[in-house]
Design an enzyme around this catalytic site. Sequence first.
Site, PDB file in Angstrom:
ATOM      1  N   MET A  30       0.847  -1.188   0.000  1.00  6.97           N
ATOM      2  CA  MET A  30       0.000   0.000   0.000  1.00  6.97           C
ATOM      3  C   MET A  30       0.891   1.249   0.000  1.00  6.97           C
ATOM      4  O   MET A  30       0.452   2.323   0.405  1.00  6.97           O
ATOM      5  CB  MET A  30      -0.929  -0.011   1.206  1.00  6.97           C
ATOM      6  N   GLY A  31       2.144   1.101  -0.447  1.00  7.91           N
ATOM      7  CA  GLY A  31       3.035   2.253  -0.521  1.00  7.91           C
ATOM      8  C   GLY A  31       3.560   2.676   0.837  1.00  7.91           C
ATOM      9  O   GLY A  31       3.553   1.883   1.785  1.00  7.91           O
ATOM     10  N   ALA A  32       4.037   3.954   0.918  1.00  9.41           N
ATOM     11  CA  ALA A  32       4.744   4.444   2.115  1.00  9.41           C
ATOM     12  C   ALA A  32       5.836   3.443   2.468  1.00  9.41           C
ATOM     13  O   ALA A  32       5.931   2.960   3.602  1.00  9.41           O
ATOM     14  CB  ALA A  32       3.786   4.690   3.273  1.00  9.41           C
ATOM     15  N   HIS A  37       9.392  -3.446   3.319  1.00 13.11           N
ATOM     16  CA  HIS A  37       8.932  -3.719   1.954  1.00 13.11           C
ATOM     17  C   HIS A  37      10.116  -4.069   1.056  1.00 13.11           C
ATOM     18  O   HIS A  37      10.025  -4.957   0.210  1.00 13.11           O
ATOM     19  CB  HIS A  37       8.240  -2.476   1.368  1.00 13.11           C
ATOM     20  N   GLU A 148       5.637 -11.084   7.631  1.00 12.71           N
ATOM     21  CA  GLU A 148       5.045 -11.780   8.788  1.00 12.71           C
ATOM     22  C   GLU A 148       4.557 -10.842   9.887  1.00 12.71           C
ATOM     23  O   GLU A 148       3.991 -11.299  10.860  1.00 12.71           O
ATOM     24  CB  GLU A 148       6.061 -12.779   9.374  1.00 12.71           C
ATOM     25  N   LYS A 149       4.803  -9.521   9.748  1.00  8.77           N
ATOM     26  CA  LYS A 149       4.220  -8.621  10.751  1.00  8.77           C
ATOM     27  C   LYS A 149       2.697  -8.802  10.732  1.00  8.77           C
ATOM     28  O   LYS A 149       2.059  -8.834  11.761  1.00  8.77           O
ATOM     29  CB  LYS A 149       4.585  -7.161  10.485  1.00  8.77           C
ATOM     30  N   ASP A 150       2.151  -8.933   9.501  1.00  3.14           N
ATOM     31  CA  ASP A 150       0.715  -9.213   9.367  1.00  3.14           C
ATOM     32  C   ASP A 150       0.550 -10.730   9.297  1.00  3.14           C
ATOM     33  O   ASP A 150       0.196 -11.288   8.257  1.00  3.14           O
ATOM     34  CB  ASP A 150       0.182  -8.538   8.106  1.00  3.14           C
ATOM     35  N   GLN A 153      -2.798 -12.104   8.278  1.00  2.00           N
ATOM     36  CA  GLN A 153      -3.116 -11.806   6.879  1.00  2.00           C
ATOM     37  C   GLN A 153      -2.572 -12.899   5.953  1.00  2.00           C
ATOM     38  O   GLN A 153      -3.208 -13.258   4.962  1.00  2.00           O
ATOM     39  CB  GLN A 153      -2.526 -10.446   6.499  1.00  2.00           C
TER      40      GLN A 153
END
Length: 280
Positions: A30-32, A37, A148-150, A153
């Site tokens: 989702m950018g930023a 990333h 893996e932070k999410d 998800q």
Amino acid sequence: MKIIRTVKELRDAVSTLKSEGKSVGLVPTMGALHDGHISLVEQARTGNDAVVVSVFVNPTQFNNPDDLRTYPRTEEADCRRLEDAGVDIAFIPSVEEMYPEPDTRVFDLGPVAAVMEGAMRPGHFNGVAQVVSRLFAMVNPDRAYFGEKDFQQIAVIRRMVELEKFPIEIVACPIKRESDGLALSSRNVRLSARQREVSPNIHRVLKESVAEKASGATLEEVKRNVIDKINAFPEMEVEYYEIVNAADMQPVAEWGDCKEAVGCITVYLGDVRLIDNIKY
Ligand code: PAF
């Protein structure tokens, strides 16, 4: 690096890569963009001949309009980082391009999506499944990379892949942290100086809880201690802390109830919501 904004151009560019016999790795974002990333991009580069990164703040996964409004958007800087990281295609569509019609699909995501983030953010995972399934259908990558932070998800995306029968390997990548332990997140830029100062205590407390388990604490004791220690900081409030089976995201009552347990936490610092996790 090609910057592509339409689905048609994306499909054409990917089919050129495939006609050259190249394998394709996809990194949805989702950018930023931050180093977390970029570590996904690096793994994608190692495992594939070409890398596509999508940058799209997906409205259908935000159940809180303020969170969507304040989500950081840094397209120029993102493109520079992706170019430097050796990405082949940056796909940066508009909302209209991604969703020419409203997406009304409801995915049967089952128990993995019913707890924790699924319970706290109704509709969030369905929105994630909508956008990721669209990206998968557009790019048809060999592999797709998620951090893996999410942690939950990733389980939800694996479930969506199974439902939709996508022949895509889902690669889970380790959490990247600041040197003081704070998990990298696009939301970290919204922390005040004081909130940023106390935020590494989330990871510190989680690490201590692994040591407590090793010295014989019960699962209930570990859970209670984590929540109490973090809530002892006036700047932080735990929304939930659950210790779940890594295989199916279901809460466990005793350490022996599963092969690998993961502690998943959400903490509010003011209106900034951070998530983190630790493996036991
Ligand atoms: O993890 C994220 O940044 C998003 O949920 C994802 C997977 C890019 C879908 O919008």
